[in-house]
Design an enzyme around this catalytic site. Structure first.
Site, PDB file in Angstrom:
ATOM      1  N   HIS A 306      45.370  12.786  -0.305  1.00 19.09           N
ATOM      2  CA  HIS A 306      44.231  13.186   0.520  1.00 19.09           C
ATOM      3  C   HIS A 306      44.718  14.072   1.641  1.00 19.09           C
ATOM      4  O   HIS A 306      45.804  13.847   2.169  1.00 19.09           O
ATOM      5  CB  HIS A 306      43.509  11.959   1.095  1.00 19.09           C
ATOM      6  CG  HIS A 306      42.142  12.280   1.568  1.00 19.09           C
ATOM      7  ND1 HIS A 306      41.905  12.763   2.828  1.00 19.09           N
ATOM      8  CD2 HIS A 306      40.952  12.240   0.932  1.00 19.09           C
ATOM      9  CE1 HIS A 306      40.609  12.987   2.950  1.00 19.09           C
ATOM     10  NE2 HIS A 306      40.003  12.680   1.814  1.00 19.09           N
ATOM     11  N   ASP A 363      38.034   8.463  -5.011  1.00 18.37           N
ATOM     12  CA  ASP A 363      37.619   8.783  -6.378  1.00 18.37           C
ATOM     13  C   ASP A 363      38.412   8.044  -7.444  1.00 18.37           C
ATOM     14  O   ASP A 363      38.088   8.125  -8.618  1.00 18.37           O
ATOM     15  CB  ASP A 363      37.764  10.299  -6.619  1.00 18.37           C
ATOM     16  CG  ASP A 363      36.696  11.076  -5.884  1.00 18.37           C
ATOM     17  OD1 ASP A 363      35.585  10.545  -5.754  1.00 18.37           O
ATOM     18  OD2 ASP A 363      36.977  12.198  -5.438  1.00 18.37           O
TER      19      ASP A 363
HETATM   20  N1  CMC Z   1      49.675  14.288  -7.806  1.00 18.97           N
HETATM   21  C1  CMC Z   1      50.942  14.758  -7.663  1.00 18.97           C
HETATM   22  N2  CMC Z   1      51.404  15.390  -6.569  1.00 18.97           N
HETATM   23  C2  CMC Z   1      50.545  15.546  -5.550  1.00 18.97           C
HETATM   24  C3  CMC Z   1      49.223  15.080  -5.606  1.00 18.97           C
HETATM   25  C4  CMC Z   1      48.787  14.443  -6.783  1.00 18.97           C
HETATM   26  N3  CMC Z   1      47.542  13.982  -6.891  1.00 18.97           N
HETATM   27  N4  CMC Z   1      48.598  15.383  -4.449  1.00 18.97           N
HETATM   28  C5  CMC Z   1      49.492  16.013  -3.685  1.00 18.97           C
HETATM   29  N5  CMC Z   1      50.667  16.112  -4.342  1.00 18.97           N
HETATM   30  C6  CMC Z   1      51.931  16.686  -3.808  1.00 18.97           C
HETATM   31  C7  CMC Z   1      51.869  18.213  -3.821  1.00 18.97           C
HETATM   32  O1  CMC Z   1      52.367  18.736  -5.023  1.00 18.97           O
HETATM   33  C8  CMC Z   1      52.736  18.526  -2.627  1.00 18.97           C
HETATM   34  O2  CMC Z   1      54.061  18.347  -3.003  1.00 18.97           O
HETATM   35  P1  CMC Z   1      55.233  19.293  -2.352  1.00 18.97           P
HETATM   36  O3  CMC Z   1      55.246  18.937  -0.893  1.00 18.97           O
HETATM   37  O4  CMC Z   1      56.482  18.901  -3.084  1.00 18.97           O
HETATM   38  O5  CMC Z   1      54.815  20.714  -2.621  1.00 18.97           O
HETATM   39  C9  CMC Z   1      52.409  17.417  -1.629  1.00 18.97           C
HETATM   40  O6  CMC Z   1      52.021  16.292  -2.440  1.00 18.97           O
HETATM   41  C10 CMC Z   1      51.286  17.758  -0.653  1.00 18.97           C
HETATM   42  O7  CMC Z   1      50.143  18.137  -1.419  1.00 18.97           O
HETATM   43  P2  CMC Z   1      49.124  19.284  -0.992  1.00 18.97           P
HETATM   44  O8  CMC Z   1      48.423  19.781  -2.210  1.00 18.97           O
HETATM   45  O9  CMC Z   1      49.823  20.295  -0.126  1.00 18.97           O
HETATM   46  O10 CMC Z   1      48.127  18.455  -0.063  1.00 18.97           O
HETATM   47  P3  CMC Z   1      46.679  18.883   0.358  1.00 18.97           P
HETATM   48  O11 CMC Z   1      46.382  18.160   1.587  1.00 18.97           O
HETATM   49  O12 CMC Z   1      46.565  20.380   0.370  1.00 18.97           O
HETATM   50  O13 CMC Z   1      45.774  18.369  -0.857  1.00 18.97           O
HETATM   51  C11 CMC Z   1      44.455  17.002  -2.279  1.00 18.97           C
HETATM   52  C12 CMC Z   1      45.059  17.190  -0.859  1.00 18.97           C
HETATM   53  C13 CMC Z   1      43.462  15.857  -2.244  1.00 18.97           C
HETATM   54  C14 CMC Z   1      43.726  18.279  -2.714  1.00 18.97           C
HETATM   55  C15 CMC Z   1      45.615  16.696  -3.266  1.00 18.97           C
HETATM   56  O14 CMC Z   1      46.271  15.494  -2.891  1.00 18.97           O
HETATM   57  C16 CMC Z   1      45.141  16.586  -4.719  1.00 18.97           C
HETATM   58  O15 CMC Z   1      45.052  17.618  -5.408  1.00 18.97           O
HETATM   59  N6  CMC Z   1      44.802  15.355  -5.207  1.00 18.97           N
HETATM   60  C17 CMC Z   1      44.239  15.201  -6.531  1.00 18.97           C
HETATM   61  C18 CMC Z   1      42.749  15.559  -6.522  1.00 18.97           C
HETATM   62  C19 CMC Z   1      41.896  14.469  -5.856  1.00 18.97           C
HETATM   63  O16 CMC Z   1      42.059  13.292  -6.125  1.00 18.97           O
HETATM   64  N7  CMC Z   1      40.953  14.913  -5.018  1.00 18.97           N
HETATM   65  C20 CMC Z   1      40.009  14.016  -4.346  1.00 18.97           C
HETATM   66  C21 CMC Z   1      40.179  13.983  -2.845  1.00 18.97           C
HETATM   67  S1  CMC Z   1      39.316  12.594  -2.091  1.00 18.97           S
HETATM   68  C22 CMC Z   1      37.646  12.893  -2.388  1.00 18.97           C
HETATM   69  C23 CMC Z   1      37.104  13.989  -1.573  1.00 18.97           C
HETATM   70  O17 CMC Z   1      36.964  13.819  -0.362  1.00 18.97           O
HETATM   71  O18 CMC Z   1      36.765  15.024  -2.140  1.00 18.97           O
END
Ligand code: CMC
Length: 427
Positions: A306, A363
Site C-alpha cells: 500500500h 482487497d
Molecule cells: N508484490 C511484489 N512486490 C511489490 C508489491 C507487490 N504487491 N507491491 C510493492 N512491491 C515492491 C515494488 O516492486 C518495490 O520494490 P523495489 O523497492 O525493489 O523496487 C517496492 O515494493 C515498493 O513498491 P512501489 O510500487 O514503489 O510502491 P507504491 O507505493 O508506488 O505502490 C501499490 C503501492 C499498492 C500500487 C503496490 O504495492 C501494488 O502494486 N500492490 C498490488 C496492487 C494492489 O493490491 N492494489 C490495491 C491497493 S489497496 C486498495 C486501494 O486503495 O485501491
C-alpha cells in the site's frame, strides 16, 4: 519548534511556513517557492505531496490507523451502518434519528433513473466490463439531470448529493443485471439502503426475493470499510475534475475510471483471479512468491502493499476476520481462502516483503467475501465504487466549499530545445 522551514539553494535562503494538522502532521507550505526561488518541487506519484487540508479522514500508515471524522474504523465497522457512515463522511457528524430518516427519505425520492438511460445500457455489448458501463452511466446522469450546483447554496449541494446516492445503486444493479441477462428493475422503498441494493441486484422475475440477514450485514460492513481513504488516486481524481467546476456526476464518473485500475480498486478482482490461477496451477504458493520477488517478472502479489500503510492495513484485519465468519456462517467452503492465508503467512515471514513493508491490503480478502455473497467477480470493483461513493462526495463537497483553486500541477520539461521546422519533403 520553528514554524518555518528553510530551503538553501546556491547560497540563498528561502523561508516557508509549516502547517500542522490536528494529529501533528507537518507540511511545508511552498506556495511562494516558484515566485521567490524560481523552482518547483518534483515528486513523481505525489508520494510526499499534500494536495489539500482536509477534515474528513485521518490515516496513519505507520501505526495502521484509519478514522472517519475522528471515529475509529473498527468502531464504525462494528456499530454503524453504511448510510450513517455516508452522512458522517459528507456532513461531518453522525446523524440523529431524525436527520438519518430525512436523509434516507430524500435519497429514496431520488431513486428513479430516467427510462431513456436503459437505451444507453442497451448499446453496450454484454461482454463490457461493468466498471466501464458504470462510469458511462454515471456520466450520462449529467445529461438527464442538467443544471450546475451553486456551491453557495446548501440546498443545491444537498440536492445533488441525495440524487447521486439515490440513483447510483440502481445503476450498479443494472450493470449486473445486464451482464446476467435479467430484466432491469427498481428497488423497494420499505428496505434499508444496502438491502434494497441487494434486492435490485439479485431478485429474479417470478421468484420471491429472500436474503439472509447476515449477507446484508457483511455487505454493509464491506461498504463501510471502503467508504473513504483520503487523497487516494480516485478521490484525487474526483477533486481534480471537480476543481474545474465540472459537476458532481462528471467528477464521480472520473473517479470510477480511476478506481478501475488493478493498482487501485481493480485489485479486488485481480486478487481472486490470481488466487484462482494459483489453485489451477496446483496451489504452490511458494512458486508465486518467488515470481512476485523476481524483478524480471512483472507478476505482483495482488492485494499486497500500500502506498500509505507501512505496518498493516486496519481494514484488512477486519475483513480477514469477517471472511472467516461469513464463510462459516453461510457454510461456504472456498479453497482459495486457504491459499490466501498460506500466501499471507509466507509473505509475513519473507525478507523481501518484510523489508519493503508489504502487508495484505483491503482487497486481499474482500473478493473472497464478495464471492461467498454471490457477487460475480467482475462486479467486485463496482461494489468498491458503491462503498467509496460517500467518500468521493465528501471530498468533492469539501473541495467546493473551500473554494479550492483549479488543480494544475507543474512539470520539469526534459524534451527537445527549439528546433527548426523542415517540410516533409526535406525530412
Ligand atoms: N508484490 C511484489 N512486490 C511489490 C508489491 C507487490 N504487491 N507491491 C510493492 N512491491 C515492491 C515494488 O516492486 C518495490 O520494490 P523495489 O523497492 O525493489 O523496487 C517496492 O515494493 C515498493 O513498491 P512501489 O510500487 O514503489 O510502491 P507504491 O507505493 O508506488 O505502490 C501499490 C503501492 C499498492 C500500487 C503496490 O504495492 C501494488 O502494486 N500492490 C498490488 C496492487 C494492489 O493490491 N492494489 C490495491 C491497493 S489497496 C486498495 C486501494 O486503495 O485501491
Amino acid at each position: 519548534m520553528s514554524d518555518k522551514a528553510i530551503l538553501e539553494y546556491q547560497g540563498k535562503k528561502y523561508e516557508f511556513p509549516v502547517t500542522e494538522g490536528t494529529e501533528g502532521e507537518l507540511g511545508i507550505n511552498i506556495k511562494t517557492l516558484r515566485s521567490e526561488a524560481g523552482m518547483i518541487t518534483l515528486d513523481r506519484g505525489y508520494k510526499n505531496t499534500g494536495s489539500c487540508e482536509s477534515a474528513i479522514t485521518f490515516l496513519n500508515g505507520e501505526e495502521g490507523i484509519l478514522r472517519y471524522r475522528g471515529y475509529a474504523i473498527e468502531d464504525l465497522a462494528e456499530k454503524a451502518d453504511f448510510l450513517e457512515v455516508a452522512y458522517l463522511l459528507i456532513f461531518g457528524e453522525l446523524p440523529n434519528k431524525q436527520q438519518l430518516d430525512k436523509f434516507y427519505g430524500d435519497i429514496k425520492e431520488e431513486s428513479e433513473v430516467d427510462e431513456e438511460m436503459k437505451k444507453i445500457l442497451d448499446g453496450f455489448p454484454k461482454a463490457a466490463h461493468p466498471m466501464g458501463v458504470l462510469a458511462s452511466l454515471t456520466s450520462a446522469l449529467t445529461a438527464f439531470n442538467p443544471g450546475s450546483v451553486d456551491v453557495e447554496s446548501e440546498e443545491d449541494m444537498y440536492k445533488a448529493i441525495v440524487k447521486i446516492l439515490g440513483k447510483f445503486p440502481v445503476l450498479v444493479a443494472w450493470t449486473q443485471r445486464k451482464k446476467s441477462s435479467l430484466p432491469l428493475n427498481y428497488g423497494d422503498d420499505s428496505l434499508g439502503y444496502v438491502e434494497n441494493l441487494h434486492k435490485m441486484m439479485f431478485e429474479k422475475p417470478g421468484k420471491k426475493y429472500n436474503v439472509d440477514k447476515s449477507v446484508i450485514e457483511a455487505l454493509d460492513k464491506l461498504l463501510i470499510l471502503h467508504a473513504d481513504h483520503e487523497q487516494n488516486c480516485s478521490a484525487s481524481t474526483v477533486r481534480m475534475v471537480g476543481s474545474s467546476h465540472a459537476g458532481l456526476f462528471a467528477s464521480i464518473s472520473a473517479g470510477i475510471s480511476a478506481l478501475w485500475g488493478p493498482l487501485h480498486g481493480g485489485a479486488n478482482q485481480a486478487v481472486i483471479e490470481m488466487l484462482e490461477g494459483i489453485k489451477a496451477d496446483g496451489g504452490d504458493t511458494h512458486k508465486f512468491m518467488q515470481k512476485a520477488k523476481d524483478k524480471d517478472d512483472s507478476f505482483r502479489l495482488m492485494g499486497f502493499g500500500h502506498r500509505v500503510y507501512k505496518n498493516f492495513d486496519p481494514r484488512a484485519k477486519i475483513i480477514k476476520k469477517s471472511a472467516d465468519e461469513v464463510l462459516n456462517g453461510l457454510g461456504v467452503e472456498d479453497p482459495v481462502l486457504d491459499i490466501a492465508k498460506g500466501l499471507e503467512k509466507e509473505a509475513l515471514e519473507d525478507d523481501y516483503f518484510v523489508k519493503r513493508k508489504l502487508y495484505p491490503n483491503v482487497d486481499f480478502y474482500s473478493g473472497i467475501i464478495y464471492r461467498a455473497l454471490g457477487i460475480p467477480v467482475e462486479m467486485f470493483t463496482v461494489m468498491f465504487a458503491l462503498g467509496r461513493l460517500p467518500g468521493w462526495i465528501a471530498q468533492w463537497r469539501e473541495m467546493r466549499l473551500k473554494k479550492e483553486p483549479i488543480g494544475r500541477p507543474r512539470q520539469i520539461y526534459v524534451g527537445e530545445n527549439l528546433r527548426e521546422f523542415k517540410p516533409v519533403s526535406e525530412r
